[in-house]
Enzyme design. Structure first.
Site, mmCIF file in Angstrom:
data_model
loop_
_atom_site.group_PDB
_atom_site.id
_atom_site.type_symbol
_atom_site.label_atom_id
_atom_site.label_comp_id
_atom_site.label_asym_id
_atom_site.label_seq_id
_atom_site.Cartn_x
_atom_site.Cartn_y
_atom_site.Cartn_z
ATOM 1 C CB CYS A 129 9.787 2.208 3.299
ATOM 2 S SG CYS A 129 10.119 0.506 3.714
ATOM 3 C CB CYS A 132 9.662 -0.592 0.834
ATOM 4 S SG CYS A 132 8.982 -0.694 2.476
ATOM 5 C CG ASP A 133 10.194 2.138 -2.014
ATOM 6 O OD1 ASP A 133 9.708 1.050 -2.362
ATOM 7 O OD2 ASP A 133 9.510 3.086 -1.588
#
Ligand SMILES: Cc1cc2nc3c(=O)[nH]c(=O)nc-3n(C[C@H](O)[C@H](O)[C@H](O)COP(=O)(O)OP(=O)(O)OC[C@H]3O[C@@H](n4cnc5c(N)ncnc54)[C@H](O)[C@@H]3O)c2cc1C
Length: 303
Positions: A129, A132-133
């Site tokens: 992701c 997200c990251d």
């Protein structure tokens, strides 16, 4: 006999448990694997409101503790089916359970390549992701494995954050929408390795490189990276519920924000249902919605 049985103890299922318990309903949460769901793979979340940064494990633990403190029962069992009679019968590997309503919150699983040590690298350099990251690799060199629409989105986002993005695509072309492909090809810091398979991971504790094989020449190379993103799709695990909660062609349970399925008393919440964005915040929203609708139906006067 429970008022509500929830299948899956990820963010959606645990939120549903919190809402249903606060409405005074008896609740059982069944989990087959690890309490907290996918979020436990994330070492650091920076987009869940209320916490500037929090580990996935800590967030999951807090949700679980809140559900338990409110009196939800939680048990380990893999649900293999649901039967619809006077009550709903949830069939687990260990036991059969009865409920007046069932919330399916079984999540989804990012597809893996199935390579050695893959699970150990997830959250340690291997991610699913970019939203997200991606920020963890600011200014670095990352690889994206995949060439469809999901991969193209990840590439576009990562190419704005990272110094270089190398795309590992098994086919001789990209397979997503042409407009997105054009945008990706226009990015100067994106290199695409076509007809290339990722056949291994390198690194001791954290991922440091990918072993690649060109399917046309057979040549094997190693690509040193700071991180890699697997973007080869997700696979929901909804087949056990399909008879009562119809699935779309990709295997997600057809349900809108009400989380209702066509079967009265059966709801679908979180990543397991058809939706545009699969995040903790959207899963939590679904958990609340499914529980509130289940409670409303249970409390409705009999027709
Ligand atoms: C590495 C990683 C990093 C991420 N980072 C972020 C982030 O930074 N921010 C963000 O918002 N989102 C992030 N996500 C996405 C987020 O974790 C998911 O969107 C969220 O967990 C979905 O919650 P859910 O409850 O719907 O499903 P899940 O978390 O998938 O939970 C479903 C649960 O159901 C269980 N289950 C499934 N089938 C059965 C069955 N038959 N019987 C019993 N139990 C069953 C599963 O074991 C699982 O525990 C990340 C995901 C990953 C993998």
């Amino acid at each position: 006999m429970y008022d509500v049985i929830i299948i899956g103890a990820g963010p959606a299922g645990l939120t549903a448990a919190i809402y249903a318990r606060r409405a005074g309903k008896s609740v059982l949460v069944l989990e087959k694997d690890s309490f907290g769901g996918q979020v436990t793979f994330s070492p650091k979340l920076e987009n869940y409101p209320g916490f500037e940064t929090i580990s996935g494990n800590e967030l999951a633990q807090r949700m679980l503790e809140q559900a338990l403190a409110l009196g939800a029962d939680v048990d380990m069992d893999t649900v293999t089916g649901i039967e619809n009679g006077e009550w709903k019968t949830v069939i687990g590997e260990n036991a059969r359970y009865e409920a007046r309503a069932v919330i399916i919150a079984a999540g989804a699983r990012h597809r893996r390549l199935g390579l050695p040590r893959e699970e150990a690298f997830i959250g340690n350099g291997l991610s699913f992701c970019a939203v997200c990251d991606g920020a963890f690799y600011q200014g670095g060199h990352v690889a994206v494995i995949g060439g469809g629409n999901t991969a193209l989105q990840e590439i576009l986002l990562l190419s704005e954050i990272c110094q270089k993005v190398t795309v590992v695509q098994n086919l001789a072309f990209l397979t997503g929408e042409q407009a997105m492909i054009d945008r990706v090809l226009a990015r100067a810091n994106v290199e695409i390795r076509y007809s290339t398979l990722c056949v291994g991971y390198e690194g001791a504790d954290a991922l440091t490189g990918l072993c690649l094989r060109n399917t046309e020449t057979g040549a094997q190379t190693t690509l040193a990276v700071d991180g890699a993103f697997l973007a080869i799709g997700t696979e929901p695990e909804n087949l056990p519920f399909a008879a009562l909660a119809p699935l779309n062609e990709a295997g997600y349970i057809r349900a809108d924000e009400s989380c209702r399925t066509p079967t009265p008393g059966i709801f679908a919440a979180g990543d397991c249902r058809t939706k545009a964005y699969r995040q903790v915040a959207t899963a939590v929203a679904d958990g609340a919605s499914a529980a509130l609708n289940a409670v409303r139906d249970l409390d409705a006067p009999a027709q």
